[in-house]
Enzyme design. Structure first.
Site, short mmCIF file in Angstrom:
data_model
loop_
_atom_site.label_atom_id
_atom_site.label_comp_id
_atom_site.label_asym_id
_atom_site.label_seq_id
_atom_site.Cartn_x
_atom_site.Cartn_y
_atom_site.Cartn_z
N ASP A 94 0.82 -1.21 0.00
CA ASP A 94 0.00 0.00 0.00
C ASP A 94 0.86 1.26 0.00
O ASP A 94 0.48 2.28 -0.55
CB ASP A 94 -0.92 -0.01 1.23
CG ASP A 94 -2.17 0.82 1.03
OD1 ASP A 94 -2.36 1.34 -0.08
OD2 ASP A 94 -2.95 0.96 1.98
N HIS A 136 -7.61 -0.31 9.30
CA HIS A 136 -6.67 0.21 8.31
C HIS A 136 -7.01 1.69 8.11
O HIS A 136 -8.07 2.01 7.56
CB HIS A 136 -6.85 -0.59 7.02
CG HIS A 136 -5.99 -0.16 5.87
ND1 HIS A 136 -4.89 -0.86 5.45
CD2 HIS A 136 -6.09 0.91 5.02
CE1 HIS A 136 -4.36 -0.27 4.39
NE2 HIS A 136 -5.07 0.81 4.12
N CYS A 177 -3.90 5.84 -2.48
CA CYS A 177 -4.65 4.98 -3.40
C CYS A 177 -4.67 5.63 -4.78
O CYS A 177 -5.10 6.78 -4.91
CB CYS A 177 -6.08 4.78 -2.89
SG CYS A 177 -7.09 3.79 -4.01
#
Length: 321
Positions: A28, A219, A252
């Site tokens: 990530d 998260h 993201c």
């Protein structure tokens, strides 16, 4: 907040002595970097994290390399990693093909993501939320047959950049449905960093009440600087596993303005000062963060690598002023 805790379950952090940190930086964290990070740097990063005491981490995602170029070398990364009995390498997948790649690469754990927002699910995964649920149930069954453990994340559980607020009832219902796949753990993700502690308290409580006995993980992204506060709220609500990214790097690719996860070293500092154990060495993690920033040739968002731990160690024979 006290009324909600009474309704959804009493705080448990005082009873917990050990918290598990899942390091997500190699996946990530790096997936949103503008320049592709060489495979050998990724492998070295993971080895340094292991040396610091990290024992469970997202090593790579097995997704379309055209959409996420940073993860195009997932198989090469896994092949180069040491195989240790107490270390779990997680492979993130979004469909059956990704699962088969992760399984062949030797991932000890499969992670799947289902987005609470249908719009975001289509942008991130190219299919509807319903289709992702179906894919997850298929993957979960295949993983059980292969004797590989699985976990699933309900993403954008606290807000969507396209649809706005996400009703808690929607998240709870989605959690119930993915739980039918028998995951060993379910995560609630604040993908865009929209959550505040009161939301975390309520949503974790609702999901715990709906799915008693299923371990929960959280998260958090730090887009609006509430990530550490949300992590504390999750602890208060009884969550014993938290994701974090070294240096706070990441984001993201499909969420506008999404910042990285909470910095692992910053989270570890808080946990240690609270008397909670993780098995990770703070000093080594700080050095790991500084090394990563040198490879990136720019500072990372995390604060502890800049400030250092407290109290600072004194040189021999030197008294404080």
């Amino acid at each position: 907040m006290s009324e909600k805790l009474a309704r959804y379950g009493q705080p448990m952090h005082t009873a917990m002595k050990r918290i598990e940190i899942v390091e997500v930086g190699p996946r990530d964290g790096l997936q949103n970097e503008p320049d592709v990070v060489p495979t050998d740097i990724k492998v070295e990063l993971i080895k340094r994290l292991l040396a610091a005491g990290v024992r469970r981490l997202e090593a790579a995602s097995f997704v379309n390399p055209k959409k996420v170029p940073q993860m195009a070398d997932a198989e090469e990364v896994l092949k180069a990693l040491p195989r240790l009995a107490d270390v779990v390498y997680i492979g993130l997948v979004l469909n059956r093909r990704g699962f088969e790649r992760a399984l062949a690469a030797g991932c000890g754990e499969i992670g799947m993501v289902v987005v609470a927002s249908d719009t975001f699910n289509r942008r991130n995964q190219g299919v509807s939320t319903e289709e992702s649920v179906a894919a997850w149930l298929d993957i979960a069954a295949a993983a059980r047959a292969a004797k590989v453990r699985t976990q699933v994340t309900v993403s954008s559980a606290f807000g969507c950049p396209f649809e706005g607020e996400i009703a808690p009832e929607r998240v709870v219902e989605l959690a119930r449905r993915v739980a039918e796949g028998g995951p060993h753990e379910l995560a609630l993700a604040d993908t865009i960093g929209a959550a505040v502690p009161s939301q975390v308290t309520e949503l974790v409580g609702r999901v715990r009440a709906a799915l008693p006995g299923l371990p929960l993980r959280c998260h958090f992204h730090n887009t609006r600087n509430t990530g550490i506060a949300n992590a504390y709220a999750a602890l208060e609500a009884g969550v014993g596993v938290l994701d974090a990214s070294l240096g706070g790097i990441g984001g993201c690719p499909f969420a506008p303005a999404a910042a990285g996860n909470i910095p692992t070293e910053d989270l570890l500092y808080m946990l240690e000062r609270m008397g909670l154990q993780t098995g990770i060495d703070l000093g080594s993690l700080i050095e790991c963060s500084r090394w990563l920033q040198a490879q990136m040739s720019r500072p990372a968002p995390g604060m502890l690598a800049k400030a250092g731990p407290f109290p600072r160690p004194r040189a021999a024979g030197v008294e404080p002023p």
